[in-house]
Motif scaffolding. Structure first.
Motif, PDB file in Angstrom:
ATOM      1  N   GLY A 160      83.934  12.947 -32.947  1.00 54.74           N
ATOM      2  CA  GLY A 160      83.352  14.280 -32.814  1.00 54.74           C
ATOM      3  C   GLY A 160      82.461  14.395 -31.591  1.00 54.74           C
ATOM      4  N   ARG A 161      81.660  13.370 -31.347  1.00 52.79           N
ATOM      5  CA  ARG A 161      80.786  13.396 -30.168  1.00 52.79           C
ATOM      6  C   ARG A 161      81.589  13.271 -28.882  1.00 52.79           C
ATOM      7  N   MET A 162      82.625  12.448 -28.906  1.00 60.17           N
ATOM      8  CA  MET A 162      83.455  12.296 -27.716  1.00 60.17           C
ATOM      9  C   MET A 162      84.154  13.618 -27.375  1.00 60.17           C
ATOM     10  N   VAL A 163      84.691  14.275 -28.388  1.00 61.92           N
ATOM     11  CA  VAL A 163      85.336  15.565 -28.174  1.00 61.92           C
ATOM     12  C   VAL A 163      84.314  16.590 -27.683  1.00 61.92           C
ATOM     13  N   THR A 164      83.087  16.536 -28.196  1.00 64.43           N
ATOM     14  CA  THR A 164      82.046  17.457 -27.759  1.00 64.43           C
ATOM     15  C   THR A 164      81.738  17.283 -26.277  1.00 64.43           C
ATOM     16  N   VAL A 165      81.548  16.038 -25.842  1.00 65.82           N
ATOM     17  CA  VAL A 165      81.232  15.784 -24.437  1.00 65.82           C
ATOM     18  C   VAL A 165      82.385  16.227 -23.535  1.00 65.82           C
ATOM     19  N   LEU A 166      83.599  15.883 -23.912  1.00 65.34           N
ATOM     20  CA  LEU A 166      84.755  16.283 -23.109  1.00 65.34           C
ATOM     21  C   LEU A 166      84.917  17.800 -23.077  1.00 65.34           C
ATOM     22  N   LEU A 167      84.686  18.450 -24.210  1.00 57.85           N
ATOM     23  CA  LEU A 167      84.801  19.901 -24.258  1.00 57.85           C
ATOM     24  C   LEU A 167      83.730  20.578 -23.402  1.00 57.85           C
ATOM     25  N   LEU A 168      82.516  20.032 -23.406  1.00 62.21           N
ATOM     26  CA  LEU A 168      81.467  20.595 -22.552  1.00 62.21           C
ATOM     27  C   LEU A 168      81.839  20.470 -21.077  1.00 62.21           C
ATOM     28  N   ILE A 169      82.381  19.335 -20.702  1.00 61.34           N
ATOM     29  CA  ILE A 169      82.805  19.140 -19.309  1.00 61.34           C
ATOM     30  C   ILE A 169      83.911  20.129 -18.956  1.00 61.34           C
ATOM     31  N   LEU A 170      84.916  20.250 -19.837  1.00 64.39           N
ATOM     32  CA  LEU A 170      86.025  21.161 -19.564  1.00 64.39           C
ATOM     33  C   LEU A 170      85.582  22.623 -19.566  1.00 64.39           C
ATOM     34  N   LEU A 171      84.628  22.985 -20.416  1.00 65.40           N
ATOM     35  CA  LEU A 171      84.120  24.357 -20.411  1.00 65.40           C
ATOM     36  C   LEU A 171      83.341  24.654 -19.130  1.00 65.40           C
ATOM     37  N   GLY A 172      82.592  23.665 -18.660  1.00 67.00           N
ATOM     38  CA  GLY A 172      81.906  23.834 -17.382  1.00 67.00           C
ATOM     39  C   GLY A 172      82.890  24.038 -16.243  1.00 67.00           C
ATOM     40  N   VAL A 173      83.965  23.250 -16.250  1.00 66.16           N
ATOM     41  CA  VAL A 173      85.007  23.411 -15.228  1.00 66.16           C
ATOM     42  C   VAL A 173      85.667  24.780 -15.366  1.00 66.16           C
ATOM     43  N   ALA A 174      85.925  25.221 -16.604  1.00 72.22           N
ATOM     44  CA  ALA A 174      86.540  26.535 -16.818  1.00 72.22           C
ATOM     45  C   ALA A 174      85.642  27.660 -16.296  1.00 72.22           C
ATOM     46  N   CYS A 175      84.338  27.542 -16.508  1.00 69.44           N
ATOM     47  CA  CYS A 175      83.414  28.571 -15.998  1.00 69.44           C
ATOM     48  C   CYS A 175      83.387  28.573 -14.479  1.00 69.44           C
ATOM     49  N   LEU A 176      83.390  27.395 -13.874  1.00 67.59           N
ATOM     50  CA  LEU A 176      83.412  27.316 -12.404  1.00 67.59           C
ATOM     51  C   LEU A 176      84.708  27.891 -11.844  1.00 67.59           C
ATOM     52  N   ILE A 177      85.833  27.611 -12.510  1.00 66.13           N
ATOM     53  CA  ILE A 177      87.112  28.165 -12.055  1.00 66.13           C
ATOM     54  C   ILE A 177      87.106  29.684 -12.178  1.00 66.13           C
ATOM     55  N   GLU A 223      94.298  13.905 -26.020  1.00 71.19           N
ATOM     56  CA  GLU A 223      93.875  14.889 -27.015  1.00 71.19           C
ATOM     57  C   GLU A 223      94.182  16.278 -26.465  1.00 71.19           C
ATOM     58  N   PRO A 224      95.408  16.793 -26.666  1.00 73.01           N
ATOM     59  CA  PRO A 224      95.799  18.051 -26.016  1.00 73.01           C
ATOM     60  C   PRO A 224      95.027  19.270 -26.495  1.00 73.01           C
ATOM     61  N   ARG A 225      94.389  19.185 -27.654  1.00 75.90           N
ATOM     62  CA  ARG A 225      93.644  20.347 -28.155  1.00 75.90           C
ATOM     63  C   ARG A 225      92.451  20.675 -27.268  1.00 75.90           C
ATOM     64  N   LEU A 226      91.988  19.683 -26.483  1.00 75.23           N
ATOM     65  CA  LEU A 226      90.837  19.929 -25.622  1.00 75.23           C
ATOM     66  C   LEU A 226      91.140  20.931 -24.522  1.00 75.23           C
ATOM     67  N   ALA A 227      92.362  20.958 -24.049  1.00 78.88           N
ATOM     68  CA  ALA A 227      92.708  21.879 -22.961  1.00 78.88           C
ATOM     69  C   ALA A 227      92.907  23.300 -23.464  1.00 78.88           C
ATOM     70  N   VAL A 228      93.091  23.479 -24.769  1.00 84.70           N
ATOM     71  CA  VAL A 228      93.315  24.815 -25.308  1.00 84.70           C
ATOM     72  C   VAL A 228      92.044  25.655 -25.226  1.00 84.70           C
ATOM     73  N   GLY A 229      90.887  25.060 -25.488  1.00 85.79           N
ATOM     74  CA  GLY A 229      89.625  25.793 -25.443  1.00 85.79           C
ATOM     75  C   GLY A 229      89.337  26.399 -24.076  1.00 85.79           C
ATOM     76  N   PRO A 230      89.348  25.577 -23.015  1.00 84.16           N
ATOM     77  CA  PRO A 230      89.138  26.174 -21.688  1.00 84.16           C
ATOM     78  C   PRO A 230      90.216  27.180 -21.298  1.00 84.16           C
ATOM     79  N   LEU A 231      91.461  26.958 -21.717  1.00 79.77           N
ATOM     80  CA  LEU A 231      92.501  27.935 -21.412  1.00 79.77           C
ATOM     81  C   LEU A 231      92.237  29.265 -22.117  1.00 79.77           C
ATOM     82  N   CYS A 232      91.736  29.218 -23.340  1.00 83.51           N
ATOM     83  CA  CYS A 232      91.384  30.458 -24.049  1.00 83.51           C
ATOM     84  C   CYS A 232      90.242  31.172 -23.330  1.00 83.51           C
TER      85      CYS A 232
END
Length: 174
Positions: free
Chosen positions: A41-58, A93-102
């Motif tokens: 859960g913590r690993m997914v949280t950290v990765l999701l935060l990084i990907l969300l930051g990248v999504a916001c920058l994009i 973990e392909p579900r991680l890319a779905v959040g930033p894509l949404c």
């Protein structure tokens, strides 16, 4: 299942109380964050935060680069979505890319509907607030219900596999 259901109800209640937009993303984030043990859960949280930051920058980059050029904006969004789906194909973990894509999809829709920077920044702020609420509610439910730590999960798997080996050796000895 009941842990995830309680977290989803808690996230929905908090979001309705504060009248947060994007009500449908909260349960999805709880689904992403509810893992079998705390480490995952913590690993997914950290990765999701990084990907969300990248999504916001994009999102900000596309808005700044193609503000007045719809053909360039659409081309950039198509390329970014194609890259996101490619990441879903190659990630562990392909579900991680779905959040930033949404989030990118929401922002591209909002940008084309209301091309004002204040609205885009406001919506990005609401998404980060939603992410924080989802993290807190999910980890609160995991803490209250006693989700096993990674070492406890590893010990349980080791016990299960040792029992299988012991049973197999007993069968072969007979």
């Amino acid at each position: 299942t009941w842990r995830m259901t309680l977290a989803i109800v808690l996230v929905t209640l908090v979001m309705l109380t504060f009248r947060m937009p994007f009500l449908y993303i909260g349960p999805f984030l709880v689904f992403l964050l509810s893992q079998r043990n705390l480490f995952m859960g913590r690993m997914v949280t950290v990765l999701l935060l990084i990907l969300l930051g990248v999504a916001c920058l994009i999102t900000y980059g596309v808005a700044a680069l193609a503000w007045d050029h719809a053909w360039l904006r659409v081309s950039l969004w198509v390329g970014i979505y194609w890259g996101g789906f490619f990441l879903m194909h190659i990630l562990q973990e392909p579900r991680l890319a779905v959040g930033p894509l949404c989030i990118l999809a929401l922002m591209s829709y909002a940008f084309d509907k209301y091309p004002y920077p204040n609205i885009i920044l406001s919506q990005l702020g609401w998404i980060w607030a939603l992410v924080g609420v989802s993290f807190v509610c999910t980890f609160l439910m995991q803490w209250l219900t006693g989700v096993p730590t990674a070492i406890e999960h590893l010990r349980e798997e080791f016990r299960r596999l040792s029992k299988q080996v012991e049973d197999m050796c007993g069968e072969l000895a007979r």
